[in-house]
Design a protein around this motif. Structure first.
Motif, PDB file in Angstrom:
ATOM      1  N   PRO A  10       0.782  -1.240   0.000  1.00 46.44           N
ATOM      2  CA  PRO A  10       0.000   0.000   0.000  1.00 46.44           C
ATOM      3  C   PRO A  10       0.816   1.293   0.000  1.00 46.44           C
ATOM      4  O   PRO A  10       0.266   2.353   0.282  1.00 46.44           O
ATOM      5  CB  PRO A  10      -0.784  -0.122   1.320  1.00 46.44           C
ATOM      6  CG  PRO A  10       0.167  -0.823   2.233  1.00 46.44           C
ATOM      7  CD  PRO A  10       0.919  -1.811   1.353  1.00 46.44           C
ATOM      8  N   PHE A  11       2.103   1.208  -0.313  1.00 45.05           N
ATOM      9  CA  PHE A  11       2.963   2.391  -0.230  1.00 45.05           C
ATOM     10  C   PHE A  11       3.234   2.990  -1.606  1.00 45.05           C
ATOM     11  O   PHE A  11       3.407   2.263  -2.594  1.00 45.05           O
ATOM     12  CB  PHE A  11       4.298   2.026   0.422  1.00 45.05           C
ATOM     13  CG  PHE A  11       4.156   1.478   1.817  1.00 45.05           C
ATOM     14  CD1 PHE A  11       3.892   2.321   2.886  1.00 45.05           C
ATOM     15  CD2 PHE A  11       4.274   0.121   2.051  1.00 45.05           C
ATOM     16  CE1 PHE A  11       3.748   1.815   4.166  1.00 45.05           C
ATOM     17  CE2 PHE A  11       4.135  -0.397   3.332  1.00 45.05           C
ATOM     18  CZ  PHE A  11       3.872   0.453   4.395  1.00 45.05           C
ATOM     19  N   CYS A  12       3.296   4.318  -1.657  1.00 45.65           N
ATOM     20  CA  CYS A  12       3.672   5.042  -2.875  1.00 45.65           C
ATOM     21  C   CYS A  12       4.573   6.216  -2.498  1.00 45.65           C
ATOM     22  O   CYS A  12       4.492   6.749  -1.393  1.00 45.65           O
ATOM     23  CB  CYS A  12       2.441   5.575  -3.610  1.00 45.65           C
ATOM     24  SG  CYS A  12       1.574   4.344  -4.590  1.00 45.65           S
ATOM     25  N   LEU A  13       5.422   6.624  -3.447  1.00 44.20           N
ATOM     26  CA  LEU A  13       6.224   7.822  -3.228  1.00 44.20           C
ATOM     27  C   LEU A  13       5.344   9.060  -3.201  1.00 44.20           C
ATOM     28  O   LEU A  13       5.557   9.984  -2.419  1.00 44.20           O
ATOM     29  CB  LEU A  13       7.275   7.950  -4.334  1.00 44.20           C
ATOM     30  CG  LEU A  13       8.397   6.913  -4.324  1.00 44.20           C
ATOM     31  CD1 LEU A  13       9.242   7.034  -5.586  1.00 44.20           C
ATOM     32  CD2 LEU A  13       9.267   7.085  -3.075  1.00 44.20           C
ATOM     33  N   ARG A  14       4.337   9.073  -4.075  1.00 50.20           N
ATOM     34  CA  ARG A  14       3.353  10.154  -4.097  1.00 50.20           C
ATOM     35  C   ARG A  14       2.073   9.587  -4.680  1.00 50.20           C
ATOM     36  O   ARG A  14       2.091   8.565  -5.370  1.00 50.20           O
ATOM     37  CB  ARG A  14       3.837  11.351  -4.924  1.00 50.20           C
ATOM     38  CG  ARG A  14       4.071  11.049  -6.375  1.00 50.20           C
ATOM     39  CD  ARG A  14       4.557  12.253  -7.159  1.00 50.20           C
ATOM     40  NE  ARG A  14       3.508  13.224  -7.383  1.00 50.20           N
ATOM     41  CZ  ARG A  14       3.680  14.337  -8.102  1.00 50.20           C
ATOM     42  NH1 ARG A  14       4.867  14.610  -8.626  1.00 50.20           N
ATOM     43  NH2 ARG A  14       2.693  15.177  -8.277  1.00 50.20           N
ATOM     44  N   ARG A  15       0.956  10.223  -4.381  1.00 54.69           N
ATOM     45  CA  ARG A  15      -0.328   9.759  -4.904  1.00 54.69           C
ATOM     46  C   ARG A  15      -0.607  10.453  -6.234  1.00 54.69           C
ATOM     47  O   ARG A  15      -0.604  11.694  -6.316  1.00 54.69           O
ATOM     48  CB  ARG A  15      -1.447  10.045  -3.904  1.00 54.69           C
ATOM     49  CG  ARG A  15      -2.831   9.648  -4.434  1.00 54.69           C
ATOM     50  CD  ARG A  15      -3.895   9.856  -3.389  1.00 54.69           C
ATOM     51  NE  ARG A  15      -3.852   8.816  -2.375  1.00 54.69           N
ATOM     52  CZ  ARG A  15      -4.434   7.633  -2.490  1.00 54.69           C
ATOM     53  NH1 ARG A  15      -5.103   7.325  -3.603  1.00 54.69           N
ATOM     54  NH2 ARG A  15      -4.368   6.753  -1.527  1.00 54.69           N
ATOM     55  N   CYS A  16      -0.848   9.659  -7.269  1.00 52.48           N
ATOM     56  CA  CYS A  16      -1.204  10.223  -8.569  1.00 52.48           C
ATOM     57  C   CYS A  16      -2.589  10.857  -8.481  1.00 52.48           C
ATOM     58  O   CYS A  16      -3.458  10.394  -7.731  1.00 52.48           O
ATOM     59  CB  CYS A  16      -1.193   9.135  -9.639  1.00 52.48           C
ATOM     60  SG  CYS A  16       0.436   8.369  -9.872  1.00 52.48           S
ATOM     61  N   GLY A  17      -2.798  11.899  -9.278  1.00 52.27           N
ATOM     62  CA  GLY A  17      -4.019  12.687  -9.175  1.00 52.27           C
ATOM     63  C   GLY A  17      -5.291  11.939  -9.491  1.00 52.27           C
ATOM     64  O   GLY A  17      -6.372  12.338  -9.047  1.00 52.27           O
ATOM     65  N   GLY A 208     -10.433  14.378  -9.876  1.00 55.75           N
ATOM     66  CA  GLY A 208     -11.886  14.494  -9.797  1.00 55.75           C
ATOM     67  C   GLY A 208     -12.323  15.858  -9.300  1.00 55.75           C
ATOM     68  O   GLY A 208     -13.293  16.448  -9.809  1.00 55.75           O
ATOM     69  N   ARG A 209     -11.610  16.383  -8.318  1.00 54.99           N
ATOM     70  CA  ARG A 209     -11.949  17.717  -7.790  1.00 54.99           C
ATOM     71  C   ARG A 209     -11.669  18.806  -8.818  1.00 54.99           C
ATOM     72  O   ARG A 209     -12.435  19.770  -8.945  1.00 54.99           O
ATOM     73  CB  ARG A 209     -11.172  17.971  -6.494  1.00 54.99           C
ATOM     74  CG  ARG A 209     -11.622  17.085  -5.327  1.00 54.99           C
ATOM     75  CD  ARG A 209     -11.006  17.532  -4.016  1.00 54.99           C
ATOM     76  NE  ARG A 209      -9.556  17.367  -3.985  1.00 54.99           N
ATOM     77  CZ  ARG A 209      -8.936  16.259  -3.578  1.00 54.99           C
ATOM     78  NH1 ARG A 209      -9.645  15.212  -3.171  1.00 54.99           N
ATOM     79  NH2 ARG A 209      -7.611  16.190  -3.558  1.00 54.99           N
ATOM     80  N   ARG A 210     -10.572  18.644  -9.565  1.00 58.30           N
ATOM     81  CA  ARG A 210     -10.246  19.656 -10.585  1.00 58.30           C
ATOM     82  C   ARG A 210     -11.283  19.638 -11.717  1.00 58.30           C
ATOM     83  O   ARG A 210     -11.671  20.683 -12.239  1.00 58.30           O
ATOM     84  CB  ARG A 210      -8.849  19.405 -11.145  1.00 58.30           C
ATOM     85  CG  ARG A 210      -7.733  19.684 -10.155  1.00 58.30           C
ATOM     86  CD  ARG A 210      -6.369  19.518 -10.822  1.00 58.30           C
ATOM     87  NE  ARG A 210      -6.168  20.520 -11.863  1.00 58.30           N
ATOM     88  CZ  ARG A 210      -5.175  20.479 -12.758  1.00 58.30           C
ATOM     89  NH1 ARG A 210      -4.307  19.473 -12.715  1.00 58.30           N
ATOM     90  NH2 ARG A 210      -5.050  21.422 -13.670  1.00 58.30           N
ATOM     91  N   ILE A 211     -11.738  18.439 -12.089  1.00 60.65           N
ATOM     92  CA  ILE A 211     -12.764  18.348 -13.137  1.00 60.65           C
ATOM     93  C   ILE A 211     -14.079  18.945 -12.645  1.00 60.65           C
ATOM     94  O   ILE A 211     -14.756  19.686 -13.365  1.00 60.65           O
ATOM     95  CB  ILE A 211     -12.937  16.881 -13.577  1.00 60.65           C
ATOM     96  CG1 ILE A 211     -11.705  16.447 -14.395  1.00 60.65           C
ATOM     97  CG2 ILE A 211     -14.216  16.691 -14.392  1.00 60.65           C
ATOM     98  CD1 ILE A 211     -11.665  14.978 -14.731  1.00 60.65           C
TER      99      ILE A 211
END
Length: 413
Positions: A10-17, A208-211
């Motif tokens: 469940p780990f990521c360097l950063r979360r993709c948008g 989703g928020r940007r859209i």
């Protein structure tokens, strides 16, 4: 009998948008669920799952496929991935010809890392390429470059690992020519397996928020359909045949692990939020065995607490009724090139009527499917033994949800 294992990292360097997967960027999430200790926690879960299986009459054979997904499995050290694979060998055994895959972000692996995977028994690596066009990668918040993908595939080839790449189409601002560039670049890598998924916009994600705010355009269904057809044309011309709605491969290079899901085999899911599926679980006494699905606790800290207390870390489980099993067989069968086996689902229909009293269910034969064939949604293939299978056409793949619903209606589901 086939048995598969999925391990969620469940780990990521950063979360993709665009991502709404169960992933986290923190190094340590508590209760032992940290990047440095994660392999030990998963190995502990293996022992608890094996104990549960033995208690419930689930006698699994050596594992046929293993898939490390995420998140970013390759954010962990190669030694950690190999340690988990070694633990699978000692817990269940691994079949001699097993397919062992990890997903990889292209910028988290190098030649040394990939060589270590090969030495440890991995056979396959799936690179999250997503696009070959820099501005599309930027929109998707991906951290790698197209050059990272090339280097990773070359290193995998050199180490003797089979490679796959994943692509995403429909990102805001991606033109048809951008998409053609991505597909052609993936083909030119020489890989034997390519996945292409339509972008799904979830309202809770950054994209989703940007859209919703109007700062990014919403993906267009017609645009995505056109891109699917472009992918299918280019991949087919390059010798990669579709075998599932979103997957193409050279003959013999299909993902055995993913085919197992679509064929509804047994699999155990390990790690936060991972799902498991068993076709025959004993309830004890004279009760008949039943199918079961279960899912791990989603948050890594709470998952870790359960493991530390010696509990199998399930958030819940449920018995799969005969009617629900029928729905799954129809849905899964209509996604794959080998098609929906009418004899098999009609046997399940009879079983469901007997066990659940589902009088609304009715057999599905080729004649009742003829209108869908006439509309170009499916073809009905009959083999030398007289067994019939329903296979979606390209139009049927583009309208897959509607095809599934119509077959549900015919079966009375």
């Amino acid at each position: 009998m086939t048995y598969e294992l999925y391990i969620h990292v469940p780990f990521c360097l950063r979360r993709c948008g665009y991502c709404d997967f169960n992933t986290y960027t923190a190094v340590d999430l508590g209760a032992g669920a940290s990047r440095g200790n994660y392999a030990n926690m998963v190995i502990r879960e293996m022992g608890l799952v094996r104990e549960w299986q033995e208690t419930h009459g689930v006698a699994e054979p050596p594992v046929d496929t293993v898939f490390f997904g995420g998140g970013t499995p390759t954010i962990l050290s190669a030694d950690d991935l190999v340690a988990m694979l070694d633990a699978i060998r000692s817990t269940w055994g691994v079949a001699p010809d097993a397919e062992i895959t990890t997903e990889a972000n292209p910028d988290t692996v190098n030649e040394y890392y990939i060589n270590r995977l090969a030495e440890g028994g991995f056979t396959r690596i799936s690179f999250g390429m997503q696009s070959a066009v820099p501005h599309v990668l930027k929109t998707l918040d991906r951290t790698h470059t197209p050059e990272n993908v090339v280097a990773g595939v070359k290193a995998a080839d050199k180490a003797g690992l089979r490679s796959s790449v994943d692509l995403i189409y429909g990102a805001p601002g991606e033109s048809l020519d951008d998409w053609r560039t991505s597909v052609r670049t993936a083909i030119d890598l020489g890989v034997n397996h390519i996945s292409a998924y339509a972008l799904t916009v979830e309202p809770t994600t950054k994209m989703g928020r940007r859209i919703a705010a109007g700062t990014l355009p919403r993906p267009d269904d017609d645009d995505e359909a056109a891109k699917y057809e472009i992918a299918d044309d280019l991949l087919t011309a390059a010798g990669l045949s579709w075998y599932e709605v979103s997957n193409w491969a050279k003959p013999g290079y299909e993902s055995r692990h993913n085919l197992g899901y679509w064929r509804n085999v047994d699999w155990a899911g390990l790690g936060p939020g991972a799902h498991s599926h068993y076709n025959a679980v004993s309830s004890g006494g004279d009760a008949a065995a039943h199918a079961l699905r279960a899912w791990d606790i989603a948050h890594p800290r709470l998952w870790g607490v359960a493991l530390n207390e010696g509990r199998i870390p399930w958030a819940g489980s449920e018995e799969i009724t005969a009617g629900e099993n029928l729905e799954e067989l129809i849905m899964l069968g209509l996604r794959i090139r080998e098609g929906l086996d009418l004899d098999r689902i009609n046997r399940v229909i009879v079983s469901a009527r007997e066990s659940d009293g589902s009088t609304s269910l009715r057999p599905v034969d080729a004649a009742r499917l003829r209108p869908m064939a006439d509309e170009g949604l499916v073809v009905i293939e009959t083999d030398s033994t007289g067994r019939s299978r329903v296979v979606p056409t390209r139009r049927g793949r583009l309208l897959n949800d509607a095809v599934i619903e119509r077959v549900f209606d015919l079966a009375g589901v």
